[in-house]
Design a protein around this motif. Structure first.
Motif, PDB file in Angstrom:
ATOM      1  N   ILE A 142      54.732  73.833  -4.972  1.00  0.00           N
ATOM      2  CA  ILE A 142      53.367  73.285  -4.952  1.00  0.00           C
ATOM      3  C   ILE A 142      53.128  72.587  -3.614  1.00  0.00           C
ATOM      4  CG2 ILE A 142      51.731  71.701  -6.049  1.00  0.00           C
ATOM      5  CD1 ILE A 142      53.319  72.014  -8.675  1.00  0.00           C
ATOM      6  N   ARG A 143      54.123  71.814  -3.189  1.00  0.00           N
ATOM      7  CA  ARG A 143      53.956  71.081  -1.925  1.00  0.00           C
ATOM      8  C   ARG A 143      53.731  72.054  -0.764  1.00  0.00           C
ATOM      9  NH1 ARG A 143      58.736  67.413   0.335  1.00  0.00           N
ATOM     10  NH2 ARG A 143      59.696  69.443   0.153  1.00  0.00           N
ATOM     11  N   GLU A 144      54.435  73.144  -0.839  1.00  0.00           N
ATOM     12  CA  GLU A 144      54.351  74.101   0.260  1.00  0.00           C
ATOM     13  C   GLU A 144      53.023  74.875   0.259  1.00  0.00           C
ATOM     14  OE1 GLU A 144      57.444  77.523   1.397  1.00  0.00           O
ATOM     15  OE2 GLU A 144      58.278  75.622   0.645  1.00  0.00           O
ATOM     16  N   HIS A 145      52.522  75.219  -0.921  1.00  0.00           N
ATOM     17  CA  HIS A 145      51.424  76.198  -0.982  1.00  0.00           C
ATOM     18  C   HIS A 145      50.063  75.652  -1.426  1.00  0.00           C
ATOM     19  CE1 HIS A 145      54.283  79.401  -0.263  1.00  0.00           C
ATOM     20  NE2 HIS A 145      55.045  78.948  -1.255  1.00  0.00           N
ATOM     21  N   CYS A 146      50.006  74.430  -1.976  1.00  0.00           N
ATOM     22  CA  CYS A 146      48.719  73.966  -2.537  1.00  0.00           C
ATOM     23  C   CYS A 146      48.149  72.806  -1.718  1.00  0.00           C
ATOM     24  CB  CYS A 146      48.903  73.509  -3.981  1.00  0.00           C
ATOM     25  SG  CYS A 146      49.461  74.829  -5.047  1.00  0.00           S
ATOM     26  N   PRO A 147      46.806  72.638  -1.751  1.00  0.00           N
ATOM     27  CA  PRO A 147      46.204  71.506  -1.034  1.00  0.00           C
ATOM     28  C   PRO A 147      46.748  70.181  -1.576  1.00  0.00           C
ATOM     29  CG  PRO A 147      44.517  72.967  -1.969  1.00  0.00           C
ATOM     30  CD  PRO A 147      45.831  73.456  -2.466  1.00  0.00           C
ATOM     31  N   GLU A 148      46.994  69.258  -0.655  1.00  0.00           N
ATOM     32  CA  GLU A 148      47.653  68.013  -1.050  1.00  0.00           C
ATOM     33  C   GLU A 148      46.878  67.245  -2.120  1.00  0.00           C
ATOM     34  OE1 GLU A 148      49.007  65.195   2.071  1.00  0.00           O
ATOM     35  OE2 GLU A 148      48.730  63.694   0.496  1.00  0.00           O
ATOM     36  N   ASP A 149      45.533  67.238  -2.007  1.00  0.00           N
ATOM     37  CA  ASP A 149      44.776  66.406  -2.968  1.00  0.00           C
ATOM     38  C   ASP A 149      44.850  66.940  -4.409  1.00  0.00           C
ATOM     39  OD1 ASP A 149      43.219  68.607  -2.430  1.00  0.00           O
ATOM     40  OD2 ASP A 149      41.334  67.489  -2.218  1.00  0.00           O
ATOM     41  N   LEU A 150      45.288  68.212  -4.569  1.00  0.00           N
ATOM     42  CA  LEU A 150      45.405  68.768  -5.935  1.00  0.00           C
ATOM     43  C   LEU A 150      46.843  68.760  -6.442  1.00  0.00           C
ATOM     44  CD1 LEU A 150      43.003  71.847  -5.730  1.00  0.00           C
ATOM     45  CD2 LEU A 150      42.561  69.603  -6.726  1.00  0.00           C
ATOM     46  N   PHE A 151      47.731  68.261  -5.589  1.00  0.00           N
ATOM     47  CA  PHE A 151      49.153  68.384  -5.897  1.00  0.00           C
ATOM     48  C   PHE A 151      49.515  67.874  -7.304  1.00  0.00           C
ATOM     49  CE2 PHE A 151      53.368  66.676  -6.128  1.00  0.00           C
ATOM     50  CZ  PHE A 151      54.108  67.792  -5.802  1.00  0.00           C
ATOM     51  N   THR A 152      49.121  66.655  -7.614  1.00  0.00           N
ATOM     52  CA  THR A 152      49.528  66.065  -8.906  1.00  0.00           C
ATOM     53  C   THR A 152      48.957  66.869 -10.067  1.00  0.00           C
ATOM     54  OG1 THR A 152      49.467  63.938  -7.811  1.00  0.00           O
ATOM     55  CG2 THR A 152      49.675  63.885 -10.184  1.00  0.00           C
ATOM     56  N   LEU A 153      47.715  67.316  -9.913  1.00  0.00           N
ATOM     57  CA  LEU A 153      47.098  68.033 -11.043  1.00  0.00           C
ATOM     58  C   LEU A 153      47.716  69.404 -11.273  1.00  0.00           C
ATOM     59  CD1 LEU A 153      43.502  66.830 -10.553  1.00  0.00           C
ATOM     60  CD2 LEU A 153      44.905  66.562 -12.590  1.00  0.00           C
ATOM     61  N   VAL A 154      48.030  70.097 -10.190  1.00  0.00           N
ATOM     62  CA  VAL A 154      48.697  71.399 -10.352  1.00  0.00           C
ATOM     63  C   VAL A 154      50.046  71.158 -11.052  1.00  0.00           C
ATOM     64  CG1 VAL A 154      49.715  73.380  -9.151  1.00  0.00           C
ATOM     65  CG2 VAL A 154      47.531  72.435  -8.371  1.00  0.00           C
ATOM     66  N   MET A 155      50.722  70.111 -10.610  1.00  0.00           N
ATOM     67  CA  MET A 155      52.017  69.791 -11.207  1.00  0.00           C
ATOM     68  C   MET A 155      51.865  69.480 -12.708  1.00  0.00           C
ATOM     69  SD  MET A 155      54.368  66.595 -10.237  1.00  0.00           S
ATOM     70  CE  MET A 155      53.385  65.508 -11.202  1.00  0.00           C
ATOM     71  N   ARG A 156      50.842  68.721 -13.049  1.00  0.00           N
ATOM     72  CA  ARG A 156      50.646  68.357 -14.459  1.00  0.00           C
ATOM     73  C   ARG A 156      50.286  69.595 -15.291  1.00  0.00           C
ATOM     74  NH1 ARG A 156      51.574  63.851 -15.832  1.00  0.00           N
ATOM     75  NH2 ARG A 156      50.580  64.225 -17.820  1.00  0.00           N
TER      76      ARG A 156
END
Ligand code: ATP
Ligand code: MG
Length: 401
Positions: free
Chosen positions: A251-265
């Motif tokens: 996620i850190r590598e491929h997703c925008p930082e501001d969405l990181f936590t939500l993608v993870m959740r």
């Protein structure tokens, strides 16, 4: 003197025709929970469960364990005698000799559920009270706020006397409402959420996401300990520890930082639902509280629910932190929760997380990830742990098969 433990079942008595099923369930739980303390017989009569110790039964330890059993509102350690006023009087002064000697004021509270008994409750209070005063002349009666209340209950089979009952854990017997999966972190909120839903009669299955080396072995041990504390109420909990590092790094590598936590959740919810289904659990439980952090805004919660196909219970959603802390203290999890180990949610936190995420934005961001493969690899690496009040036991794969 013969001792007996009387348990009042509270909400169970409201269950109409289901009452027998509820009482049977509770008695099954009690047979299991009290087995370590020796032999006893158990039966229910008039909305009360009776536990009659047999020779060698460790009543003191049973009294310590019973306030942790859901479905019970009060626990009374009582003495038993025949339904005979003279026997009741001398039992009261013998059984509570030290308490009556130490008190200055007292009252007798009587209840006669056997209406055939020739004395009514007023007679019993007057007669037993008079006898107590004759044996302990230093005492005075105070009906409003006595230091000691002696309870006399004349029931169908026998008479019972006891002093203040111990408060029970309330709720409904564990497992009677099915099974749910709690997403457990090392924080304050999720153990409280687990406890609150177990109290409503759910058996618990637990999932913990673990990001070694970003989170330490100690963080995992802390989760074991938190669940052990919850298992004193909820009974055995089957925990699955999911390796989460690869997912977080992708996620850190491929997703925008501001969405990181939500993608993870959203990954957490997807994986937890799958693990839940596999062990016949029908709902998820989280410790989220509305607006507490950026990932707990209304839209953020909607975005996480969107990837789940089962109910998500959030029992502390409307609680302030101080309300949650008060429960954590009362169930004994608070001191462990505040031990300073990282959770995987806090390791790659964005500086400016999005608080009003749109589901399409998240779906767009997730296109950069091989979701299915990541989930499968995480599930393949799950570690299974059996948690009980005596500790955590790693179940190795051989045992599982
Ligand atoms: P808590 O005190 O429960 O950790 P929190 O206020 O720290 O809550 P978050 O870290 O945003 O909140 O987590 C919200 C919820 O997500 C938690 O209550 C828990 O149900 C779940 N959760 C968070 N981290 C994990 C994890 N590592 N494993 C499993 N579930 C987690
Ligand atoms: Mg947390």
């Amino acid at each position: 003197m013969n001792e007996i433990i009387l348990l009042k079942c509270g909400e169970l008595v409201l269950k109409g025709l289901n009452r027998a099923k509820f009482e049977e369930w509770l008695m099954k739980t009690l047979r299991y929970r009290l087995r370590p303390f020796g032999h006893f017989s158990i039966y229910s009569l008039q909305s009360t469960i009776y536990i009659e110790p047999e020779d060698g039964f460790d009543t003191d330890s049973a009294m310590e364990a019973l306030p942790f059993v859901f479905g019970i509102v009060s626990v009374c350690r009582s003495y038993v005698c025949e339904k005979n006023l003279e026997e009741i009087k001398s039992l009261v002064t013998d059984a509570f000799h030290s308490e009556l000697s130490a008190a200055r004021t007292f009252k007798v509270q009587a209840k006669r559920s056997d209406k055939k008994f020739r004395y009514d409750s007023m007679d019993i209070m007057r007669e037993v009270g008079g006898h107590v005063l004759s044996v302990f002349p230093h005492l005075t009666v105070d009906v409003h706020s006595p230091e000691l209340t002696v309870h006399v209950e004349v029931r169908d089979r026998k008479a019972y006397v006891h002093i203040e009952p111990v408060e029970g854990a309330g709720g409904l017997p564990c497992g009677i409402n099915g099974k749910a999966t709690v997403l457990i972190s090392g924080g304050i909120d999720s153990p409280v959420a687990a406890y609150l839903m177990a109290r409503r009669g759910l058996e618990l299955h637990a999932v913990h996401f673990f990001s070694y080396p970003y989170t330490s072995e100690q963080a995992k041990e802390k989760v074991f300990e938190l669940l052990r504390l919850v298992s004193r109420f909820a009974g055995r909990i089957y925990l699955q520890v999911v390796p989460f590092t690869e997912i977080q790094e992708s996620i850190r590598e491929h997703c925008p930082e501001d969405l990181f936590t939500l993608v993870m959740r959203r990954f957490m919810m997807r994986i937890s639902s799958r693990l839940a289904r596999a062990c016949r659990s029908d709902a998820l439980i989280t410790g989220e509280s509305l607006g507490q952090v950026a990932s707990q805004t209304l839209l953020a919660l909607a975005a996480t629910d969107n990837v789940c196909d089962m109910p998500v219970f959030r029992p502390v959603i409307g609680f302030d932190k101080k309300d949650i802390v008060a429960i954590a203290r009362s169930i004994g999890t608070f001191d462990t929760s505040i031990l300073p180990y990282e959770d995987c949610c806090t390791v790659f936190t964005p500086k400016h997380p999005k608080t009003k995420p749109m589901i399409y934005e998240l779906e767009e961001a997730e296109k950069a990830l091989d979701i299915e493969n990541l989930i499968e690899r995480a599930i393949a690496g799950v570690q299974d742990v059996a948690i009980s009040p005596s500790g955590a036991e790693i179940i190795d794969t051989e045992d599982k098969q």
